[in-house]
Design a protein around this motif. Structure first.
Motif, PDB file in Angstrom:
ATOM      1  N   PRO A 192      14.732  -0.868 -14.654  1.00  0.00           N
ATOM      2  CA  PRO A 192      13.302  -0.584 -14.530  1.00  0.00           C
ATOM      3  C   PRO A 192      12.847  -0.386 -13.091  1.00  0.00           C
ATOM      4  O   PRO A 192      11.987   0.459 -12.814  1.00  0.00           O
ATOM      5  CB  PRO A 192      12.648  -1.828 -15.154  1.00  0.00           C
ATOM      6  CG  PRO A 192      13.666  -2.380 -16.071  1.00  0.00           C
ATOM      7  CD  PRO A 192      14.986  -2.110 -15.398  1.00  0.00           C
ATOM      8  N   GLU A 193      13.407  -1.156 -12.181  1.00  0.00           N
ATOM      9  CA  GLU A 193      12.975  -1.059 -10.786  1.00  0.00           C
ATOM     10  C   GLU A 193      13.352   0.292 -10.190  1.00  0.00           C
ATOM     11  O   GLU A 193      12.544   0.925  -9.498  1.00  0.00           O
ATOM     12  CB  GLU A 193      13.587  -2.205  -9.977  1.00  0.00           C
ATOM     13  CG  GLU A 193      12.986  -3.567 -10.268  1.00  0.00           C
ATOM     14  CD  GLU A 193      13.311  -4.113 -11.654  1.00  0.00           C
ATOM     15  OE1 GLU A 193      12.474  -4.832 -12.229  1.00  0.00           O
ATOM     16  OE2 GLU A 193      14.418  -3.817 -12.170  1.00  0.00           O
ATOM     17  N   ILE A 194      14.572   0.757 -10.461  1.00  0.00           N
ATOM     18  CA  ILE A 194      14.961   2.061  -9.923  1.00  0.00           C
ATOM     19  C   ILE A 194      14.230   3.173 -10.665  1.00  0.00           C
ATOM     20  O   ILE A 194      13.883   4.216 -10.082  1.00  0.00           O
ATOM     21  CB  ILE A 194      16.497   2.250  -9.975  1.00  0.00           C
ATOM     22  CG1 ILE A 194      16.933   3.280  -8.915  1.00  0.00           C
ATOM     23  CG2 ILE A 194      16.991   2.667 -11.335  1.00  0.00           C
ATOM     24  CD1 ILE A 194      16.755   2.827  -7.500  1.00  0.00           C
ATOM     25  N   ALA A 195      13.945   2.970 -11.958  1.00  0.00           N
ATOM     26  CA  ALA A 195      13.230   3.986 -12.732  1.00  0.00           C
ATOM     27  C   ALA A 195      11.801   4.160 -12.241  1.00  0.00           C
ATOM     28  O   ALA A 195      11.288   5.288 -12.183  1.00  0.00           O
ATOM     29  CB  ALA A 195      13.240   3.613 -14.215  1.00  0.00           C
ATOM     30  N   VAL A 196      11.146   3.077 -11.883  1.00  0.00           N
ATOM     31  CA  VAL A 196       9.782   3.182 -11.354  1.00  0.00           C
ATOM     32  C   VAL A 196       9.787   3.938 -10.034  1.00  0.00           C
ATOM     33  O   VAL A 196       8.917   4.784  -9.781  1.00  0.00           O
ATOM     34  CB  VAL A 196       9.164   1.779 -11.194  1.00  0.00           C
ATOM     35  CG1 VAL A 196       7.878   1.843 -10.380  1.00  0.00           C
ATOM     36  CG2 VAL A 196       8.873   1.169 -12.562  1.00  0.00           C
TER      37      VAL A 196
ATOM     38  N   ASP B 118       0.819  -1.215   0.000  1.00  0.00           N
ATOM     39  CA  ASP B 118       0.000   0.000   0.000  1.00  0.00           C
ATOM     40  C   ASP B 118       0.849   1.260   0.000  1.00  0.00           C
ATOM     41  O   ASP B 118       0.450   2.287  -0.560  1.00  0.00           O
ATOM     42  CB  ASP B 118      -0.934   0.008   1.207  1.00  0.00           C
ATOM     43  CG  ASP B 118      -2.019  -1.065   1.121  1.00  0.00           C
ATOM     44  OD1 ASP B 118      -2.192  -1.622   0.016  1.00  0.00           O
ATOM     45  OD2 ASP B 118      -2.658  -1.349   2.149  1.00  0.00           O
ATOM     46  N   LYS B 119       2.013   1.189   0.625  1.00  0.00           N
ATOM     47  CA  LYS B 119       2.891   2.357   0.696  1.00  0.00           C
ATOM     48  C   LYS B 119       3.807   2.464  -0.516  1.00  0.00           C
ATOM     49  O   LYS B 119       4.609   3.399  -0.610  1.00  0.00           O
ATOM     50  CB  LYS B 119       3.731   2.317   1.975  1.00  0.00           C
ATOM     51  CG  LYS B 119       2.901   2.369   3.242  1.00  0.00           C
ATOM     52  CD  LYS B 119       1.979   3.575   3.269  1.00  0.00           C
ATOM     53  CE  LYS B 119       1.024   3.540   4.440  1.00  0.00           C
ATOM     54  NZ  LYS B 119       0.049   4.657   4.390  1.00  0.00           N
ATOM     55  N   GLY B 120       3.728   1.512  -1.426  1.00  0.00           N
ATOM     56  CA  GLY B 120       4.568   1.563  -2.626  1.00  0.00           C
ATOM     57  C   GLY B 120       6.035   1.402  -2.323  1.00  0.00           C
ATOM     58  O   GLY B 120       6.886   1.935  -3.052  1.00  0.00           O
ATOM     59  N   ALA B 121       6.355   0.648  -1.255  1.00  0.00           N
ATOM     60  CA  ALA B 121       7.762   0.450  -0.898  1.00  0.00           C
ATOM     61  C   ALA B 121       8.495  -0.235  -2.032  1.00  0.00           C
ATOM     62  O   ALA B 121       8.104  -1.314  -2.469  1.00  0.00           O
ATOM     63  CB  ALA B 121       7.868  -0.377   0.383  1.00  0.00           C
ATOM     64  N   PHE B 122       9.530   0.388  -2.543  1.00  0.00           N
ATOM     65  CA  PHE B 122      10.390  -0.152  -3.604  1.00  0.00           C
ATOM     66  C   PHE B 122       9.653  -0.330  -4.930  1.00  0.00           C
ATOM     67  O   PHE B 122      10.001  -1.205  -5.729  1.00  0.00           O
ATOM     68  CB  PHE B 122      11.029  -1.476  -3.166  1.00  0.00           C
ATOM     69  CG  PHE B 122      11.766  -1.389  -1.862  1.00  0.00           C
ATOM     70  CD1 PHE B 122      12.933  -0.653  -1.757  1.00  0.00           C
ATOM     71  CD2 PHE B 122      11.276  -2.016  -0.720  1.00  0.00           C
ATOM     72  CE1 PHE B 122      13.612  -0.552  -0.545  1.00  0.00           C
ATOM     73  CE2 PHE B 122      11.938  -1.918   0.488  1.00  0.00           C
ATOM     74  CZ  PHE B 122      13.111  -1.185   0.584  1.00  0.00           C
ATOM     75  N   GLY B 123       8.650   0.514  -5.183  1.00  0.00           N
ATOM     76  CA  GLY B 123       8.052   0.530  -6.508  1.00  0.00           C
ATOM     77  C   GLY B 123       6.758  -0.242  -6.619  1.00  0.00           C
ATOM     78  O   GLY B 123       5.949  -0.287  -5.686  1.00  0.00           O
ATOM     79  N   LEU B 124       6.561  -0.875  -7.769  1.00  0.00           N
ATOM     80  CA  LEU B 124       5.313  -1.559  -8.097  1.00  0.00           C
ATOM     81  C   LEU B 124       5.541  -3.063  -8.171  1.00  0.00           C
ATOM     82  O   LEU B 124       6.326  -3.536  -8.992  1.00  0.00           O
ATOM     83  CB  LEU B 124       4.763  -1.040  -9.431  1.00  0.00           C
ATOM     84  CG  LEU B 124       4.318   0.430  -9.436  1.00  0.00           C
ATOM     85  CD1 LEU B 124       4.069   0.903 -10.859  1.00  0.00           C
ATOM     86  CD2 LEU B 124       3.070   0.609  -8.591  1.00  0.00           C
ATOM     87  N   TRP B 125       4.871  -3.800  -7.325  1.00  0.00           N
ATOM     88  CA  TRP B 125       4.980  -5.255  -7.286  1.00  0.00           C
ATOM     89  C   TRP B 125       3.655  -5.801  -6.754  1.00  0.00           C
ATOM     90  O   TRP B 125       2.889  -5.102  -6.096  1.00  0.00           O
ATOM     91  CB  TRP B 125       6.147  -5.713  -6.410  1.00  0.00           C
ATOM     92  CG  TRP B 125       6.275  -4.962  -5.118  1.00  0.00           C
ATOM     93  CD1 TRP B 125       6.984  -3.816  -4.899  1.00  0.00           C
ATOM     94  CD2 TRP B 125       5.658  -5.290  -3.861  1.00  0.00           C
ATOM     95  NE1 TRP B 125       6.849  -3.406  -3.591  1.00  0.00           N
ATOM     96  CE2 TRP B 125       6.035  -4.294  -2.930  1.00  0.00           C
ATOM     97  CE3 TRP B 125       4.814  -6.321  -3.434  1.00  0.00           C
ATOM     98  CZ2 TRP B 125       5.611  -4.300  -1.596  1.00  0.00           C
ATOM     99  CZ3 TRP B 125       4.389  -6.333  -2.108  1.00  0.00           C
ATOM    100  CH2 TRP B 125       4.798  -5.335  -1.213  1.00  0.00           C
TER     101      TRP B 125
END
Length: 927
Positions: free
Chosen positions: A789-793, A523-530
Motif C-alpha cells: 500500500p505504501e508504494i502504491a500510494v 506538506d510535500k507528500g514525502a513518501f505518501g500519505l501519513w
C-alpha cells in the motif's frame, strides 16, 4: 476578453505567483539531534561536513536551481546541490545537498533563489582532486590524501597542512579453517590484505567529494571477501568519513574469519617522552538508555535526544614521566604537562640524574582496547612482545575512539556503533618505534572466530508446521550477505585535548544531519500519505499514546534483550514466548524479524511525523542491517532477501519482498547515503533471479511462463524497485516496465484479484504478468503487509495512468469487503481477504479518495473493535523482577512485531486518510 479567457488568465497568473512564492519561501532546517554539542561550551566546535535531502512538490523546482543556506547568526554557508529524484514531468522530487559548518550553529534556512545553476560558494576552502595513472589525490584546504589505484594501500599517505601523519592505510583479514573451541584439531591460519580492483570518483564537488574503492582480500593463494569503501572529503574538514562494506563469499564450514579491520602506520618523529595514546571510554552522561518500566502509556515520554557529548578519554603518555622520584625542571613537575599532552623538553635538557630516571622508566609500546560484549571492554598495555600484558582499566561501553601520535601530530580513528557491533577492538603496536601501527578491528582477533554456519544440520530442516521455518538444502547460506560499517579518520597536528577527542568521537558516533520539519515533509507528500501527531480529541490522544508506547517499548527491548552484535545490530525479534519471558530467538521463523511485515517502514513513518532523533537512529540501524545482512549481494540469490529466521540468512524463502528498494528509500532520500543508493540500484534487476528462484516453486508447478509472481508482495516490490530507479534516473524504460505490468492486469477480468491466492505467471524480460487460469480469483494477504500500500500510494501520486488508478482503487475497495460487494463488481460469490486492523488502510484509502464518510466510519469501527484489544491498550508493559527471569525486565506478554508494525502503520495512515471521521466516543479511551 471574454469571461472564460479572463478566468483562465487569472488562474494561470495565480499558479505562476504560487509557484514563485513557493520557491522563494525559506525552508526551515534543524539538526537531527538538536544541539549536538551540550558540553565543553568554551570549546570551538570543529567544522563538520553534512549531506542531506529535501523534497519538493511536482513542478515546483527545476533541476540546477540555485539556493542559499543561512543560519540564525547570519552566516551564509557554502552549498553543493544535486538532484536525487525527479518527478515524471522532469522537476525535482528530492534534492541532495552538502555543506560545511560549525556543528554548534542553529537556525538553518534553505532559500531557493529562482535562478538556474547553483552560485559557486565554497567558503574559505575547497576540495580539489587530481588524478594520475597510479593514484587519485584529494586536498580540501586542510588535509590531503593519496589514494592508490592498485595494490594493498587504499590510503597511501595522509597529510594535514602539508605534514605527513599517516601512511599505508589498508584492510587486513585473518582467517582460520576451524573454531577455537575445537581442541582436537590443529587450526590453520592465513592472513589477507586488501587488493584494489577499481577506484572511481563517485561525486566530485568543491564542498563534497566521494571516492569509491572496490577490491577483494588477497594473499598469494587466494582472493575472496569483496569490499567496497567510500571515502568522504568535505572542504576544510580535518577528517575523512569512511563507509566500508564487506561481502562474505566464503564457505561457512571452513572459512572462519578470525579478525578483519583497518591498519595504518603513524610516523613518530618526537622523542618517546612526547608520544601519546588515547582511547575513548564511556559516555559519562548517557541518557539514551531507558531502564524504568512504562507504567502508563498516556504519560509515556520519549527522549528524542541521543547521548550528549561527554565521552570519557583514557589518556597516557607512552612513557609516563613519573615514579618513585619526580622529574623536576625549573622547579616544575614535568609529568603534569606531559600527562596533558603538552610538549615537554627532550631528554638531553635534563640533568644527568634526571636522564637516568628517564632511562629507567618503562616505555609502553603496545596497547589494545577490546569490546567483546555489549557491556564490557578492557584496556591492556605492554612494553613489547616479550613482556606480559597488564590491565590498567576496564569499563562497559567504549565509544570506539583511538589516537596515536606525538606532540607534532597523529592520527585518530573512531568506529561508529563500536560496542553495539561487538566483538571489536582498537590496537596500537610499536609506539616506541619510528612508526606506530594503528588498527581498528571490526571483528576482534582476540575474540572467538566468526561462525557463518547455519544453527542446525537437519537435512529436512525444521518444517513450517513445526517451527515456521522453511529450510531447504543449500539455501541456509551466508554466501553473498554483507555488512556495512562507518568509521572516521581524524588528522591532528598535535596531541588533541580530551575535550577535543570527546567531541570528535561524539560527532563520529552521531553524524550531524540536517532535516526538514515534519510539517514540511508532510506538506510535500514525502513518501505518501501519513499523519502529523495531533492530540486534540480523546481518540487522537489514545492513538498517539499507543504509538508512543509502542516505539518506547521496542527501543527499550533493544537494550534489555541486548539485540547487539556485528551481524545482529539493527534487527529486532519477530515473536514472543510469554512462558519463557523471552523472544522466540531459537524457534525457526519466529526469531529475527528480517523486515517481515515492515517494522522498518513503521519506524520511518514514525520519524517523518515526529522528527525525533531516537526514532531516526533506530530506523537507520535497522535499514543498515536489513539492507545488507538480510539481502544477498552476489551468488545465486543475488538481489533477493532472506525471510525471518534464527540465523538471518537461514530461511529457504529468498524473495524480493525482503530486498525491495521501498524499505531503503527513506534513508537514502533523507541522507543521500551513496551505499544505500547503490543497494537500491542493485535490486532493480532482482526479477531476473526469480527465474531460477521461483518464489512459488514449492506451491505451484512450473507454468508456461518463466516464473511466478504474486501481485504482492512480489510484483509490488518490483514496482517499488523500478519506480525508484525511474525517479532517480529519469530513464523511462523503468516506467515502461511498470506499465507493461499494469496493462497486463488491466486486461484481466478481475484486475489485481485475477490470481488464485494472488499468483500469476511472470516474464522478467518484458515485465508482463499472466493470469494462470481464466477463472482464477483471489488475493494474497502479503500484498498488503509487506509495503504494497505504501508504494502504491506513492505510485498514485507519481504515475499518471488511468488503468493504475482504477486498479489500485478497486483493490482498496474490495479487499476484505463483504461478499455482496465482490458479487456486484465481479459477479463472483467470494470474499477477497478478511478485514482486520492490519488491512484497514486499504478501505480507508478508498473512503479518502471518494470522500465517503459512511465508509470511513465503518473502517474506524473495524480498526477500533474491542475484540482486538485487552483492557483498552495494545502496548501495556508489566515489570518482572523475580526468580522466574534472569534479570529484571519489562514485558508485553502478547507482543508481536508483526502486529506492532502493522497496527502502527495503519494508525498513522488512517489518521491522515479518515482522521476527520474518528469517533468522538469509544470504549477504548473511556477506560
Amino acid at each position: 476578453m471574454n469571461k472564460i479567457k479572463y478566468t483562465l488568465l487569472i488562474a494561470f497568473l495565480s499558479l505562476f505567483y504560487f509557484t514563485i512564492s513557493a520557491q522563494t519561501k525559506p525552508i526551515q532546517l534543524k539538526w537531527l539531534e538538536g544541539d549536538t554539542l551540550k558540553t565543553h561550551p568554551s570549546l570551538s566546535s570543529p567544522l563538520t561536513g553534512v549531506s542531506w535531502g529535501v523534497p519538493f512538490s511536482r513542478g515546483q523546482l527545476k533541476p540546477n536551481s540555485a539556493f542559499e543556506l543561512t543560519t540564525s547568526s547570519g552566516d551564509n554557508l557554502p552549498l553543493q546541490t544535486w538532484t536525487n529524484a525527479f518527478w515524471d514531468d522532469g522537476s525535482v522530487k528530492w534534492l541532495g545537498l552538502a555543506t560545511v559548518t560549525d556543528a554548534a550553529k542553529t537556525g538553518f534556512q534553505l532559500t531557493p533563489l529562482n535562478v538556474q545553476k547553483q552560485a559557486k560558494r565554497v567558503g574559505e576552502y575547497a576540495v580539489k582532486v587530481s588524478e594520475t595513472p597510479l593514484s587519485i589525490n584529494v586536498e580540501n584546504g586542510k588535509i590531503a590524501s593519496k589514494i592508490l589505484k592498485n595494490g594493498a594501500y587504499l590510503l597511501d599517505s595522509l597529510k594535514i597542512n602539508g605534514q605527513l601523519i599517516g601512511t599505508s592505510g589498508q584492510l587486513i583479514c585473518l582467517k582460520q579453517d576451524g573454531l577455537d573451541d575445537d581442541f582436537s584439531k590443529e587450526i590453520k591460519k592465513e592472513s589477507f590484505k586488501s587488493s584494489i580492483q577499481k577506484v572511481t570518483i563517485e561525486q566530485r564537488g568543491d564542498i563534497k567529494t566521494v571516492i569509491k574503492i572496490e577490491g577483494v582480500f588477497a594473499n598469494e593463494k587466494r582472493s575472496w571477501l569483496p569490499f567496497i569503501v567510500r571515502l568522504y572529503f568535505y572542504a576544510g574538514v580535518e577528517h575523512i568519513k569512511i563507509v566500508q562494506t564487506l561481502i562474505y563469499d566464503g564457505q561457512g564450514e571452513k572459512d572462519f574469519i578470525k579478525g578483519v579491520g583497518w591498519e595504518f602506520k603513524v610516523p613518530m618523529r618526537e622523542e618517546i617522552l612526547n608520544r601519546h595514546i588515547r582511547f575513548g571510554g564511556e559516555n559519562n552522561s548517557d541518557n539514551s538508555i531507558v531502564n524504568s518500566p512504562v507504567k502508563d502509556s498516556s504519560t509515556a515520554k520519549i527522549n528524542s535526544e541521543n547521548s550528549i557529548n561527554n565521552i570519557g578519554i583514557w589518556a597516557e603518555p607512552i612513557q609516563p614521566l613519573t615514579g618513585r622520584r619526580l622529574l623536576i625542571l625549573d622547579k616544575k613537575n614535568i609529568y603534569e604537562d606531559q600527562f596533558l599532552g603538552k610538549r615537554v623538553p627532550n631528554k638531553n635538557v635534563y640533568a644527568q640524574n634526571a636522564q637516568d630516571l628517564i632511562k629507567d622508566w618503562a616505555v609502553w609500546g603496545d596497547f589494545r582496547l577490546t569490546q567483546h560484549t555489549a557491556d564490557g571492554f578492557s584496556i591492556q598495555k605492554r612494553t613489547h612482545d616479550k613482556g606480559a600484558w597488564i590491565d590498567p582499566v576496564a569499563g562497559q561501553r567504549a565509544s570506539g575512539l583511538v589516537f596515536i601520535g606525538d606532540v607534532s601530530g597523529g592520527l585518530s580513528l573512531n568506529m561508529r556503533n563500536f560496542w553495539q557491533s561487538f566483538p571489536a577492538a582498537l590496537e596500537v603496536k610499536n609506539a616506541a618505534s619510528d612508526a606506530a601501527i594503528l588498527r581498528g578491528w571490526l571483528w576482534s582477533p582476540y575474540s572467538e572466530a566468526m561462525d557463518m554456519r547455519h544453527y542446525d544440520t537437519l537435512t529436512w530442516g525444521h518444517g513450517l508446521n513445526a517451527s515456521y521455518e522453511d529450510v531447504q538444502p543449500g539455501f541456509s547460506t551466508a554466501e553473498g550477505v554483507a555488512r556495512t560499517s562507518e568509521l572516521t579518520l581524524g588528522f591532528h597536528q598535535n596531541v588533541p585535548t580530551n575535550a577535543e577527542l570527546s567531541t570528535f568521537s561524539h560527532l563520529s558516533n552521531n553524524p550531524p544531519l540536517l532535516v526538514a520539519t515534519p510539517q514540511y515533509l508532510h506538506d510535500k507528500g514525502a513518501f505518501g500519505l501519513w499523519s502529523l501527531p495531533n492530540r486534540t480529541t480523546e481518540g487522537q490522544q489514545w492513538i498517539e499514546n499507543q504509538l508512543d508506547t509502542a516505539f518506547l517499548f521496542y527501543k527499550n527491548e533493544v537494550e534489555q534483550r541486548h539485540w547487539y552484535g556485528f551481524w545482529n545490530y539493527g534487527d529486532v525479534m519477530h515473536g514472543y514466548d510469554a512462558v519463557r519471558h523471552a523472544w522466540r530467538y531459537d524457534i525457526g521463523g519466529y526469531a529475527w524479524a528480517n523486515t517481515e511485515l515492515v517494522p522498518d517502514m513503521w519506524l520511518w513513518y514514525s520519524f517523518l511525523r515526529t522528527g525525533k532523533a531516537d526514532i531516526f537512529r533506530m530506523a537507520e540501524a535497522m535499514t543498515r542491517h536489513t539492507s545488507e545482512v538480510d539481502v544477498y549481494h552476489k551468488g545465486k540469490f543475488a538481489g533477493l532477501g532472506s525471510r525471518h529466521n534464527v540465523r538471518h540468512w537461514g530461511c529457504g524463502s529468498k524473495e524480493v519482498r525482503i530486498s525491495q528498494a521501498a524499505l531503503k528509500r527513506f534513508y537514502y532520500y533523507l541522507t543521500t547515503d551513496e551505499r544505500t543508493g547503490e543497494l537500491m540500484r542493485e535490486v532493480a534487476h532482482a526479477d531476473e533471479t526469480m527465474v531460477s528462484i521461483d518464489p512459488l516453486r514449492l506451491i505451484l508447478p512450473k507454468s508456461a511462463y518463466p516464473t511466478h509472481a504474486r501481485v504482492g508482495p512480489d510484483w509490488f516490490a518490483l514496482v517499488g524497485n523500478w519506480l525508484t530507479e525511474w525517479e532517480r534516473t529519469g530513464d523511462t524504460r523503468w516506467k515502461d516496465k511498470i506499465l507493461r505490468g499494469v496493462k497486463s492486469f488491466a486486461k484481466m477480468p478481475y484486475g489485481f484479484f485475477s490470481g488464485k491466492e494472488g499468483a500469476f505467471g511472470y516474464d522478467p524480460k518484458t515485465g508482463e504478468m499472466f493470469q494462470l487460469n481464466p477463472t482464477d480469483l483471489g488475493q494474497s494477504h502479503l500484498s498488503v503487509l509487506m509495503g504494497g500500500p505504501e508504494i502504491a500510494v506513492e505510485m498514485s501520486h507519481f504515475l499518471s495512468d488511468k488503468d493504475w488508478q482504477r486498479l489500485w482503487l478497486q483493490y482498496c475497495e474490495l479487499y476484505g469487503a463483504p461478499e455482496e460487494s465482490v458479487v456486484k463488481a465481479f459477479d463472483r460469490d467470494q470474499q477477497l481477504g478478511v478485514l482486520s486492523p492490519h488491512f484497514c488502510r486499504l478501505p480507508a484509502y478508498f473512503a479518502y479518495k471518494k470522500q465517503d464518510s459512511a465508509a470511513a466510519k465503518k473502517v474506524w469501527e473495524e480498526f477500533l473493535s474491542p475484540k482486538y484489544y485487552v483492557k483498552g491498550n495494545i502496548f501495556s508493559p508489566r515489570h518482572l523482577n523475580s526468580p522466574d527471569v534472569l534479570k529484571s525486565l519489562d514485558e508485553i506478554s502478547n507482543i508481536s512485531t508483526n502486529n506492532t508494525a502493522q497496527w502502527c502503520l495503519n494508525a498513522i495512515e488512517l489518521l491522515e486518510l479518515i482522521g476527520k471521521d474518528l469517533p468522538k466516543e469509544n470504549t477504548l479511551w473511556e477506560k
